[in-house]
Motif scaffolding. Structure first.
Motif, PDB file in Angstrom:
ATOM      1  N   THR A 126      40.059  33.040  41.880  1.00 53.24           N
ATOM      2  CA  THR A 126      40.581  33.563  43.142  1.00 53.24           C
ATOM      3  C   THR A 126      39.508  33.375  44.195  1.00 53.24           C
ATOM      4  OG1 THR A 126      41.985  35.210  42.062  1.00 53.24           O
ATOM      5  CG2 THR A 126      41.448  35.582  44.376  1.00 53.24           C
ATOM      6  N   ASN A 127      39.818  32.623  45.229  1.00 49.71           N
ATOM      7  CA  ASN A 127      38.864  32.351  46.304  1.00 49.71           C
ATOM      8  C   ASN A 127      39.450  32.828  47.623  1.00 49.71           C
ATOM      9  OD1 ASN A 127      37.363  31.014  44.347  1.00 49.71           O
ATOM     10  ND2 ASN A 127      38.307  29.050  44.815  1.00 49.71           N
ATOM     11  N   LYS A 128      38.649  33.544  48.386  1.00 50.55           N
ATOM     12  CA  LYS A 128      39.078  34.028  49.694  1.00 50.55           C
ATOM     13  C   LYS A 128      38.147  33.474  50.764  1.00 50.55           C
ATOM     14  CE  LYS A 128      41.177  38.292  47.968  1.00 50.55           C
ATOM     15  NZ  LYS A 128      41.238  39.770  48.083  1.00 50.55           N
ATOM     16  N   GLU A 129      38.742  32.929  51.806  1.00 54.06           N
ATOM     17  CA  GLU A 129      37.969  32.293  52.878  1.00 54.06           C
ATOM     18  C   GLU A 129      38.417  32.857  54.219  1.00 54.06           C
ATOM     19  OE1 GLU A 129      37.686  27.858  54.819  1.00 54.06           O
ATOM     20  OE2 GLU A 129      37.677  28.026  52.629  1.00 54.06           O
ATOM     21  N   PHE A 130      37.436  33.196  55.058  1.00 62.01           N
ATOM     22  CA  PHE A 130      37.709  33.739  56.385  1.00 62.01           C
ATOM     23  C   PHE A 130      36.965  32.900  57.416  1.00 62.01           C
ATOM     24  CE2 PHE A 130      37.660  37.136  53.222  1.00 62.01           C
ATOM     25  CZ  PHE A 130      38.935  37.664  53.362  1.00 62.01           C
ATOM     26  N   SER A 133      33.634  33.151  30.026  1.00 59.41           N
ATOM     27  CA  SER A 133      32.666  33.227  31.120  1.00 59.41           C
ATOM     28  C   SER A 133      33.320  33.879  32.330  1.00 59.41           C
ATOM     29  CB  SER A 133      32.139  31.834  31.489  1.00 59.41           C
ATOM     30  OG  SER A 133      33.179  31.029  32.006  1.00 59.41           O
ATOM     31  N   PHE A 134      32.493  34.497  33.149  1.00 57.82           N
ATOM     32  CA  PHE A 134      32.949  35.139  34.384  1.00 57.82           C
ATOM     33  C   PHE A 134      31.874  34.933  35.435  1.00 57.82           C
ATOM     34  CE2 PHE A 134      32.769  38.727  37.295  1.00 57.82           C
ATOM     35  CZ  PHE A 134      34.076  38.776  37.776  1.00 57.82           C
ATOM     36  N   SER A 135      32.297  34.625  36.654  1.00 56.05           N
ATOM     37  CA  SER A 135      31.330  34.448  37.737  1.00 56.05           C
ATOM     38  C   SER A 135      31.922  34.940  39.051  1.00 56.05           C
ATOM     39  CB  SER A 135      30.904  32.976  37.865  1.00 56.05           C
ATOM     40  OG  SER A 135      32.012  32.167  38.188  1.00 56.05           O
ATOM     41  N   HIS A 136      31.029  35.372  39.923  1.00 56.78           N
ATOM     42  CA  HIS A 136      31.446  35.846  41.252  1.00 56.78           C
ATOM     43  C   HIS A 136      30.346  35.513  42.248  1.00 56.78           C
ATOM     44  CE1 HIS A 136      33.083  38.344  44.461  1.00 56.78           C
ATOM     45  NE2 HIS A 136      31.872  38.841  44.618  1.00 56.78           N
ATOM     46  N   GLY A 137      30.753  35.226  43.482  1.00 53.78           N
ATOM     47  CA  GLY A 137      29.775  34.928  44.518  1.00 53.78           C
ATOM     48  C   GLY A 137      30.329  35.153  45.909  1.00 53.78           C
ATOM     49  N   ASP A 138      29.414  35.344  46.853  1.00 53.62           N
ATOM     50  CA  ASP A 138      29.748  35.511  48.265  1.00 53.62           C
ATOM     51  C   ASP A 138      28.886  34.539  49.055  1.00 53.62           C
ATOM     52  OD1 ASP A 138      31.412  38.134  48.048  1.00 53.62           O
ATOM     53  OD2 ASP A 138      29.545  38.597  47.006  1.00 53.62           O
ATOM     54  N   ASN A 139      29.526  33.630  49.815  1.00 50.14           N
ATOM     55  CA  ASN A 139      28.795  32.569  50.504  1.00 50.14           C
ATOM     56  C   ASN A 139      29.181  32.482  51.981  1.00 50.14           C
ATOM     57  OD1 ASN A 139      27.489  31.718  48.144  1.00 50.14           O
ATOM     58  ND2 ASN A 139      29.155  30.359  47.600  1.00 50.14           N
ATOM     59  N   PRO A 140      28.530  33.240  52.837  1.00 54.01           N
ATOM     60  CA  PRO A 140      28.772  33.051  54.271  1.00 54.01           C
ATOM     61  C   PRO A 140      28.054  31.797  54.776  1.00 54.01           C
ATOM     62  CG  PRO A 140      27.082  34.712  53.940  1.00 54.01           C
ATOM     63  CD  PRO A 140      27.590  34.334  52.568  1.00 54.01           C
ATOM     64  N   SER A 141      28.616  31.134  55.774  1.00 56.77           N
ATOM     65  CA  SER A 141      27.982  29.959  56.358  1.00 56.77           C
ATOM     66  C   SER A 141      28.285  29.927  57.855  1.00 56.77           C
ATOM     67  CB  SER A 141      28.468  28.674  55.683  1.00 56.77           C
ATOM     68  OG  SER A 141      29.850  28.489  55.906  1.00 56.77           O
ATOM     69  N   TYR A 142      27.585  29.034  58.545  1.00 52.20           N
ATOM     70  CA  TYR A 142      27.722  28.965  59.999  1.00 52.20           C
ATOM     71  C   TYR A 142      27.571  27.512  60.429  1.00 52.20           C
ATOM     72  CZ  TYR A 142      26.917  29.997  64.956  1.00 52.20           C
ATOM     73  OH  TYR A 142      27.009  30.050  66.317  1.00 52.20           O
ATOM     74  N   THR A 156      33.147  32.982  56.021  1.00 49.91           N
ATOM     75  CA  THR A 156      32.804  33.812  54.869  1.00 49.91           C
ATOM     76  C   THR A 156      33.669  33.383  53.698  1.00 49.91           C
ATOM     77  OG1 THR A 156      32.304  35.671  56.335  1.00 49.91           O
ATOM     78  CG2 THR A 156      32.560  36.166  54.015  1.00 49.91           C
ATOM     79  N   TYR A 157      33.034  33.242  52.527  1.00 50.31           N
ATOM     80  CA  TYR A 157      33.728  32.709  51.355  1.00 50.31           C
ATOM     81  C   TYR A 157      33.367  33.557  50.141  1.00 50.31           C
ATOM     82  CZ  TYR A 157      35.211  29.176  47.915  1.00 50.31           C
ATOM     83  OH  TYR A 157      35.823  28.514  46.885  1.00 50.31           O
ATOM     84  N   HIS A 158      34.397  34.027  49.442  1.00 45.71           N
ATOM     85  CA  HIS A 158      34.200  34.827  48.229  1.00 45.71           C
ATOM     86  C   HIS A 158      34.935  34.151  47.073  1.00 45.71           C
ATOM     87  CE1 HIS A 158      33.036  38.102  50.992  1.00 45.71           C
ATOM     88  NE2 HIS A 158      34.127  37.783  51.665  1.00 45.71           N
ATOM     89  N   THR A 195      23.516  36.275  54.208  1.00 43.98           N
ATOM     90  CA  THR A 195      22.996  36.511  52.864  1.00 43.98           C
ATOM     91  C   THR A 195      24.058  36.156  51.831  1.00 43.98           C
ATOM     92  OG1 THR A 195      21.579  38.293  53.648  1.00 43.98           O
ATOM     93  CG2 THR A 195      22.050  38.229  51.285  1.00 43.98           C
ATOM     94  N   ARG A 196      23.676  35.343  50.846  1.00 47.80           N
ATOM     95  CA  ARG A 196      24.575  34.930  49.787  1.00 47.80           C
ATOM     96  C   ARG A 196      24.151  35.579  48.472  1.00 47.80           C
ATOM     97  NH1 ARG A 196      25.047  28.375  50.965  1.00 47.80           N
ATOM     98  NH2 ARG A 196      25.154  28.528  53.239  1.00 47.80           N
TER      99      ARG A 196
END
Length: 811
Positions: free
Chosen positions: A339-343, A275-284, A311-313, A255-256
């Motif tokens: 700031t981007n975090k990737e797992f 402006s401000f934005s945030h998102g969570d983008n899991p993929s496979y 997983t990407y935030h 779920t994104r």
């Protein structure tokens, strides 16, 4: 999960509360057609929808190539249609009424009379046509056009020649994505979604013109070949506050979610925006790799199966201000960061045998890779009008700081044919801190030398330093120690000094522009402990643009430019990243820049059908390849001798009915690669291929629907034979309360067909790769626009654009 849907629930609740009154009074679609005295269609005429009561403009549009026009989301009331076109007398319809119980209304065909006024005196007025072809760009003059009334910047942009916008708001130019979008000649550091939010909340009446630049001149950085779309806004003179809020959710295997806030405020001579934005983008992703390694008379088969969940935030912000010091001088500042975090979690199984299906040994490699990417950038800019003739000077100062910290752990287990473990697991870990600093200064000067001749000149200075430190360790008797075979530190510095001259001459039926850009580059790549790689080179980049009007409906244009593409900082970094002990990738500190000569001949008919033929030749072409060393294969980038490209591009819009329009883009091309002595072999590959894209736009009962299809044939790229790709996307949207609320639902890759399959049998390689991502994605987005729609920030194109684009990893 609960938090995500709670966000969507509250946003949806606000939406449905706002819609309660809207459904009580439904909105309709008005359509009609323009004809001349002989009954032939009148295309690309300006059509306005007026209130019958006071003749104020409600909306404006253009007739399409079938003479048809459409107005949607119209409230019940009494209206008049007004049509104007060059060579015709102004035509108006009778008063008609739209009631609340009908979803559509058809206006009887309007017939336009050819203007036959006898002029006793001649009055010359300067009136710009709606579509204007200039020497190096096509301009849509929106100011004073009915098209500006009642439409947003995004809706107007969709009507620009050669521009297409897909259901995800990705902007394409002549069928090619990756377009640079500027506002008032300044770059917008925004994602496709953020840019769409900005454009959909920008009132069309604030736009002066839209410029489409397919082949940038010497004024722009010599790097890259992407086209440019420049949206010029009128000077903001009104005070107030506006903004927009967007929230969305998507579902594939995971779920994104995404959300953004945009605000603008103007008071007096000060305009503040943010402006401000945030998102969570899991993929496979899953990948199967079959390799055959032949050594002497022995062939060994490696069968690898890998699962790659990710997983990407991301969190992005952008704030700035413009201060009008005088009517001729504006100072600005922009601060942005992310700031981007990737797992990444990779699970790889490799089976090794002398025959397909046979297993003489096997190994499993599980890796955990955690990355944090941070970026902070500041831009100071000043624009000064020196006189009323158009003489101007502008200055930009830029500073950017990028930081990437990656931590990786690898656990590899080795097994015998019967499944027993050969020995204790192999434990490895890496930590890779990376820092990039960019300083840039640029100044641009423009001066009209006469009514038909204009001179442009400018300078730019940039400095880049990257520091990458790979700290690799391996476990010995349960204790991690430094692995000297893999640890290294790479420091790269680069300075570019540039200057350019442009001279433009306009004639009665055409124009010519010549330009020359010079760039002097000094670079040093230092892999600590080895010999540094020093380079310095001076390059000249000429450009030529010729435009000729053949008739009222036909234009011919020719362009030439020399371009450069320098390696990205990541490609120059010689680090080694492992998938397993037999498969890895690494950078190449010895990569050289590539140079391209681009030629394009274009023909435009009736401002809509665009046909172009292009040829380009690239030397030292930077190309990704896979090389084999013993039983190991690794991916890297090399400079091949030449890459040759021929292409034929045809773009045309069409109308089937008043509620069904579309466009089709065909691009046929040939790519050829040549190079000798590459890993002991030669490369001489080429193949004809094509891309076919088509988009269908539908209007029904106040809804907008879109279905787009994309087919790319099989092609050859370097040593890779890439299989055909195809997919279908679909979306539906509706706007409410005068476009303040917008709801959009879409499905990417409806039939889940998109795959990436590759084979290679070059340079000792014999492998096949089969990859599948979770490309079928269901998405719901809700946008709410508030405040005055006429307050917009002055966006600008900062000086460090080219350098920032080469960083990568910070999307």
């Amino acid at each position: 999960m609960k938090t995500i849907f709670t966000k969507i629930y509250y946003t949806a609740s606000l939406l449905f509360i706002g819609l309660s009154s809207t459904f009580a009074q439904s909105q309709a679609t008005i359509n009609g057609k323009l004809l001349n005295e002989q009954g032939a269609i009148v295309d690309y005429a300006s059509v306005s929808l007026l209130k019958a009561k006071d003749s104020t403009i409600v909306k404006g549009t253009l007739t399409n190539d079938n003479g048809a026009y459409v107005f949607d989301n119209i409230k019940p009331g009494s209206y008049i249609i007004k049509a104007t076109n060059v060579g015709y007398a102004t035509t108006t319809s009778a008063v008609f009424s739209v009631s609340g119980d009908k979803n559509s209304f058809s206006v009887p065909d309007l017939k336009m009379q050819i203007s036959s006024k006898t002029l006793n005196t001649v009055t010359i007025t300067s009136t710009r046509p709606l579509i204007e072809r200039k020497i190096d760009r096509t301009v849509m003059n929106v100011e004073n056009s009915p098209l500006a009334a009642g439409n947003t910047a995004m809706e107007i942009l969709e009507r620009a020649p050669g521009v297409t916008i897909d259901k995800d708001d990705n902007i394409s130019l002549k069928g090619k994505q990756g377009v640079t979008v500027m506002i008032n000649d300044k770059l917008t550091y925004l994602s496709a979604q953020q840019l769409a939010t900005l454009l959909r909340s920008t009132d069309g009446s604030t736009i002066q013109s839209i410029e489409v630049i397919t082949n940038p001149s010497a004024k722009y950085d010599a790097a890259g070949n992407s086209g440019i779309i420049n949206i010029k806004l009128k000077k903001n003179k009104q005070s107030g506050t506006n903004g927009s809020i967007t929230a969305g959710v998507g579902r594939s295997k995971g779920t994104r979610d995404n959300m953004s806030l945009n605000l603008n405020h103007k008071e007096g001579n000060l305009n503040v925006f943010g402006s401000f934005s945030h998102g969570d983008n899991p993929s496979y992703r899953v990948m199967d790799l079959l390799r055959k390694i032949t050594q002497g008379d022995t062939t060994t088969y490696f069968t690898q199966a890998t699962q790659m969940p990710q997983t990407y935030h991301y969190t992005n912000f952008n704030v700035g201000a413009d201060l009008d010091m005088t009517s001729k001088n504006t100072l600005g500042i922009v601060i942005n960061g992310n700031t981007n975090k990737e797992f990444d979690r990779n699970y790889n199984q490799t089976r090794i045998g002398l025959f397909p299906g046979a297993v003489d040994s096997s190994l499993n490699t599980n890796s955990n890779i955690d990355q944090t990417f941070r970026n902070f950038a500041v831009n100071l800019n000043d624009r000064l009008k020196l006189d009323t003739s158009g003489q101007t000077i502008s200055v930009d100062l830029d500073y950017s700081k990028f930081n990437n910290n990656s931590k990786a752990n690898y656990v590899t287990n080795y097994f015998l044919p019967n499944g027993d473990m050969q020995h204790d697991p192999e434990l490895l870990r890496n930590e890779t801190p990376s820092d990039i600093e960019i300083h840039s200064f640029k100044a641009d000067y423009a001066k009209p030398l006469s009514k038909t001749i204009k001179l442009e000149a400018g300078v730019k200075f940039s400095s880049v330093k990257t520091d990458n430190d790979l700290r690799a360790e391996k476990a010995i008797n349960g204790v991690y120690v430094n692995d000297t075979t893999r640890s290294n530190r790479f420091i790269y510095t680069e300075k570019i000094d540039a200057g350019y001259l442009n001279l433009n001459k306009e004639y009665k039926t055409g124009s010519v522009q010549v330009g020359l850009r010079a760039e002097y580059t000094q670079s040093n790549g230092n892999l600590v402990g080895s010999t540094p790689v020093d380079r310095s080179y001076l390059n000249f980049f000429p450009s030529l643009f010729v435009n000729q009007t053949l008739s009222k409906t036909s234009e011919l244009n020719f362009s030439y430019s020399r371009r450069i593409d320098r390696p990205s900082y990541g490609e120059l970094n010689p680090f080694v990243y492992y998938l397993d002990p037999y498969t890895f990738n690494k950078g190449n500190a010895f990569l050289k820049p590539q140079y391209t000569n681009n030629f394009e001949l274009g023909y435009v008919y009736n401002k809509t059908i665009d046909i172009s033929f292009g040829y380009s030749r690239t030397s030292d072409a930077i190309t990704e390849i896979i090389l084999t060393q013993g039983d190991k294969s690794f991916q890297t980038n090399l400079n091949l001798a030449t890459q040759t490209n021929y292409n034929l591009n045809i773009y045309t819009p069409y109308t089937i009915t008043n509620w069904w329009t579309g466009n089709v883009n065909f691009n046929g091309f040939y790519m050829g690669f040549k190079s000798s002595d590459v890993n002991g072999g030669n490369i001489n590959n080429g193949r004809k291929a094509f891309v076919l894209k088509s988009t269908q736009n539908l209007l029904f009962a106040g809804f907008k629907g879109e279905v787009s299809g994309n087919y790319r044939s099989a092609l050859t790229y370097g040593i890779y034979d890439i299989h055909a790709r195809y997919n279908v996307d679909a979306a539906i949207s509706r706007s409410f309360t005068n476009n303040k609320f917008n709801v959009k639902f879409g499905v990417d890759d409806v039939f889940n067909l998109l795959r990436n399959n590759i084979d290679s049998h070059e340079l000792g390689n014999d492998f096949s790769i089969r990859q599948k991502r979770d490309t079928r994605l269901y998405k719901l987005n809700i946008t709410y626009n508030f405040g005055s729609a006429q307050i917009k920030k002055r966006e600008h194109r900062a000086g460090a654009e080219d350098e920032n684009n080469r960083v990568g990893g910070g999307n």
